[in-house]
Design an enzyme around this catalytic site. Structure first.
Site, short mmCIF file in Angstrom:
data_model
loop_
_atom_site.label_atom_id
_atom_site.label_comp_id
_atom_site.label_asym_id
_atom_site.label_seq_id
_atom_site.Cartn_x
_atom_site.Cartn_y
_atom_site.Cartn_z
N SER A 156 69.68 9.74 40.87
CA SER A 156 70.09 10.42 39.29
C SER A 156 69.92 11.15 38.93
O SER A 156 70.51 11.97 38.29
CB SER A 156 70.11 9.01 38.22
OG SER A 156 70.52 7.67 38.95
N HIS A 178 58.23 5.31 35.94
CA HIS A 178 59.23 6.37 36.39
C HIS A 178 60.13 6.36 35.80
O HIS A 178 61.25 7.17 35.10
CB HIS A 178 59.35 7.12 38.01
CG HIS A 178 59.42 7.58 38.45
ND1 HIS A 178 58.86 8.55 38.47
CD2 HIS A 178 60.48 8.30 39.21
CE1 HIS A 178 59.29 9.39 39.43
NE2 HIS A 178 60.68 9.22 40.25
C1 DLZ Z 1 62.70 8.25 42.84
C2 DLZ Z 1 63.75 7.42 42.03
C3 DLZ Z 1 62.88 6.45 41.53
C4 DLZ Z 1 61.68 5.80 41.35
N1 DLZ Z 1 64.29 5.28 40.57
C5 DLZ Z 1 65.56 5.22 40.65
C6 DLZ Z 1 66.56 4.80 40.78
O1 DLZ Z 1 66.50 4.03 40.26
N2 DLZ Z 1 67.79 5.68 40.69
C7 DLZ Z 1 68.19 6.75 40.67
O2 DLZ Z 1 69.30 7.67 40.67
N3 DLZ Z 1 66.96 6.99 40.93
C8 DLZ Z 1 65.62 6.94 41.81
N4 DLZ Z 1 64.93 8.20 42.23
C9 DLZ Z 1 64.90 9.17 41.84
C10 DLZ Z 1 65.26 10.55 41.39
O3 DLZ Z 1 66.70 10.10 40.68
C11 DLZ Z 1 66.01 11.66 41.68
O4 DLZ Z 1 66.11 11.70 43.02
C12 DLZ Z 1 63.77 12.28 43.17
O5 DLZ Z 1 62.85 12.06 41.94
C13 DLZ Z 1 64.27 13.41 43.07
O6 DLZ Z 1 63.82 14.55 41.91
#
Ligand code: DLZ
Length: 157
Positions: free
Chosen positions: A63, A95
């Site tokens: 996201s 996070h």
């Molecule tokens: C790292 C991370 C985490 C812990 N949770 C989600 C989530 O629930 N939904 C989502 O879309 N992305 C998550 N990410 C990834 C981050 O959006 C992003 O891709 C990373 O931090 C790399 O920039």
């Protein structure tokens, strides 16, 4: 509201979308949810007149990358509206809060920087079940709601 069905809309009030071009940027994190959101959005655009060749889809890893993906799409494609699709589910650390804040502010900024609207189709939930319920489950599909928002905003543009 928790009981709202996100898919409920009166089709007679929705403008015809046949003359518009849409971008959809889809986050791959929690893919089973974001694919359902995409399908809801895509089907609703088609159902309201959009042509498949006028719907451009790009994927991004998570996201947080929706901001850059939408920005690049806005800069390089000729579009009337963009839909940012993501699903952020709370874990054990802060996070969740940082990603939710970053994505929300980032998409808000895109709406200020560009004269093409970016629609916020990001589910931010405490549990997987809440996300399932809102991506084709008992509360409908937020993708549908966001496609309707995209058509209305394209008309406004
Ligand atoms: C790292 C991370 C985490 C812990 N949770 C989600 C989530 O629930 N939904 C989502 O879309 N992305 C998550 N990410 C990834 C981050 O959006 C992003 O891709 C990373 O931090 C790399 O920039």
């Amino acid at each position: 509201m928790a009981t709202t069905n996100l898919s409920a809309y009166d089709k007679t009030t929705i403008p015809n979308a046949s003359n518009y071009r849409f971008g959809i940027v889809v986050s791959e994190w929690n893919e089973s949810i974001t694919e359902n959101l995409f399908q809801g959005a895509f089907d609703t655009l088609i159902d309201n007149g959009a042509k498949p060749e006028n719907i451009i889809r790009w994927n991004v890893p998570g996201s947080f990358e929706l901001i850059y993906g939408c920005k690049k799409m806005l800069e390089t494609q000729k579009l009337d509206a963009v839909i940012a699709i993501g699903n952020i589910i709370q874990g054990e650390t802060k996070h969740f809060d940082f990603i939710c804040d970053g994505v929300t502010q980032g998409i808000k900024d895109l709406n200020l920087q560009f004269s093409i609207p970016t629609i916020y189709c990001v589910l931010t939930d405490f549990t997987v079940q809440q996300s399932i319920d809102r991506s084709g489950g008992k509360h409908g599909n937020k993708g549908v709601e966001c496609a309707i928002a995209a058509i209305k905003m394209a008309t406004l543009k």
